[in-house]
Design a protein around this motif. Sequence first.
Motif, PDB file in Angstrom:
ATOM      1  N   PRO A 224       8.814   9.930  24.267  1.00  0.00           N
ATOM      2  CA  PRO A 224       9.336   9.699  25.866  1.00  0.00           C
ATOM      3  C   PRO A 224      10.854  10.653  25.272  1.00  0.00           C
ATOM      4  CG  PRO A 224       9.345   7.786  24.578  1.00  0.00           C
ATOM      5  CD  PRO A 224       8.815   9.038  24.273  1.00  0.00           C
ATOM      6  N   ALA A 225      10.729  12.103  25.510  1.00  0.00           N
ATOM      7  CA  ALA A 225      11.812  13.434  25.007  1.00  0.00           C
ATOM      8  C   ALA A 225      12.655  12.962  25.245  1.00  0.00           C
ATOM      9  CB  ALA A 225      10.884  14.337  24.754  1.00  0.00           C
ATOM     10  N   GLN A 226      13.096  12.527  26.839  1.00  0.00           N
ATOM     11  CA  GLN A 226      13.532  12.692  27.561  1.00  0.00           C
ATOM     12  C   GLN A 226      15.068  11.085  27.091  1.00  0.00           C
ATOM     13  OE1 GLN A 226      10.552  11.550  28.081  1.00  0.00           O
ATOM     14  NE2 GLN A 226      10.821  10.058  29.950  1.00  0.00           N
ATOM     15  N   LYS A 227      14.156  10.508  26.372  1.00  0.00           N
ATOM     16  CA  LYS A 227      14.593   8.867  25.795  1.00  0.00           C
ATOM     17  C   LYS A 227      15.600   9.124  24.228  1.00  0.00           C
ATOM     18  CE  LYS A 227      12.370   5.962  29.059  1.00  0.00           C
ATOM     19  NZ  LYS A 227      10.902   4.629  28.767  1.00  0.00           N
ATOM     20  N   GLN A 228      15.191  10.444  24.245  1.00  0.00           N
ATOM     21  CA  GLN A 228      15.613  10.712  22.984  1.00  0.00           C
ATOM     22  C   GLN A 228      17.385  11.230  22.378  1.00  0.00           C
ATOM     23  OE1 GLN A 228      14.063   9.084  20.994  1.00  0.00           O
ATOM     24  NE2 GLN A 228      12.875   9.212  22.291  1.00  0.00           N
ATOM     25  N   ASP A 229      17.586  11.617  21.551  1.00  0.00           N
ATOM     26  CA  ASP A 229      19.656  11.842  21.314  1.00  0.00           C
ATOM     27  C   ASP A 229      19.330  12.646  20.597  1.00  0.00           C
ATOM     28  OD1 ASP A 229      20.445   9.824  22.933  1.00  0.00           O
ATOM     29  OD2 ASP A 229      20.710   8.672  20.414  1.00  0.00           O
ATOM     30  N   ALA A 230      17.947  13.865  19.831  1.00  0.00           N
ATOM     31  CA  ALA A 230      17.928  15.093  18.911  1.00  0.00           C
ATOM     32  C   ALA A 230      16.363  14.448  18.597  1.00  0.00           C
ATOM     33  CB  ALA A 230      18.737  14.839  18.002  1.00  0.00           C
ATOM     34  N   ILE A 231      16.090  15.977  19.124  1.00  0.00           N
ATOM     35  CA  ILE A 231      14.550  15.750  17.980  1.00  0.00           C
ATOM     36  C   ILE A 231      14.295  17.155  17.395  1.00  0.00           C
ATOM     37  CG2 ILE A 231      11.839  16.302  18.751  1.00  0.00           C
ATOM     38  CD1 ILE A 231      12.605  14.818  21.220  1.00  0.00           C
ATOM     39  N   LYS A 232      14.158  17.066  16.024  1.00  0.00           N
ATOM     40  CA  LYS A 232      14.069  18.800  15.358  1.00  0.00           C
ATOM     41  C   LYS A 232      12.733  18.566  14.629  1.00  0.00           C
ATOM     42  CE  LYS A 232      19.524  18.739  14.161  1.00  0.00           C
ATOM     43  NZ  LYS A 232      20.190  18.783  13.574  1.00  0.00           N
TER      44      LYS A 232
END
Length: 367
Positions: free
Chosen positions: A339-347
């Motif tokens: 659920p990318a929309q619920k994350q603060d940062a993805i790297k």
Amino acid sequence: MRTRDVYLARDETLPDSGLKYIKLDVSYPISQLVIEVEATTGSTSCLDHEIHDDITSIEVIDGSDVLFSLNGKQMLGLAALTHRRLPPQVLTEVGGATQKETFIIDFGRYLYDPEYALDPKKFTNPQLAITYALTISATAGFATGTGKLTVVARCMEEGYGPIKGFLMTKAHYPFTAVANQEYSIDLPRDYPYRLLCLQALLDDNGIADCVDRLELSINNDQWVPYKLYADELKYFQREWFGIVRQQKTVLRADDASFHTDIFEPEEVTVRTTADDHIVTVEAVDQNKVSIGLYDMSSPDTPAFQTTAKTCVCNAEGYMVSGLIGLPFGDLNNPEDWLPAQKQDAIKLKFQAKAAFAGDVIIQQVRS
């Protein structure tokens, strides 16, 4: 379920280069688009060159809204990951022959997925856009004026729904890697992730030659779902996605080499169609195959064959077009997807070990 295949183009003549638009003029949800491109090889040969090399981009767009965007090589790599096989291909270097390739755009988890598909009625002017430039050459490309295009929309008429969304696949971050440099790439956080891929494309080089490791960091390392080094990445690619097979007809003499699209081969065989000849595989360097060709017309005095003959190569393996895949759980279970929309940062983090042509490809679900 009642389905329908709709031809949006059939054997339509293509100029040697250009941008071709095909309107998605259907009233039913589209499960899959099948795109076939063919061309006649040069009068002498078409050495180490395929149609997918000349496809700059295949996109599905609605005005400025891009719903799908990959180049020809990336589409082959994605198909190997999600279908566990390559689409139909006729790859040949023989002069004056027909080369043909198929490219697949999936809007669902599988063909005729009743829950995920592209509904053209929800968009203003959905179109397929293909940017290409066929290499015109008598020896390493195609004959002018021979390109043809067929596009089939595989639709669902009845027995589907409700449609929850569609798969949106795009290349996000084209770059040229610098050897021994650390990378930390910020990824979008708009829609859930089904599949994430790093493309590390460098002839004669595989996973361990290109990257030291792949690491996915979420919320500043609060969650690290993946941190895999090259040896384990190789194992898991095979475990997750299986191996695929590619056949290619080449025109080569003794002590020659050519390339396949499989960068982590497990088995490569070559046979020749020339009478009284024997061909041997002398070396396999990732996607590079080196052969020996021997004239046995006088068995007591075999000789190196210095004239090119037709040989057929069959390669099996993975990492097609340099794609390394990271799946999010079961590819058919949306509850497993990130659920990318619920994350603060993805790297996405990695160390490049060579100067490869890179990109980051993300397959997301969009409602």
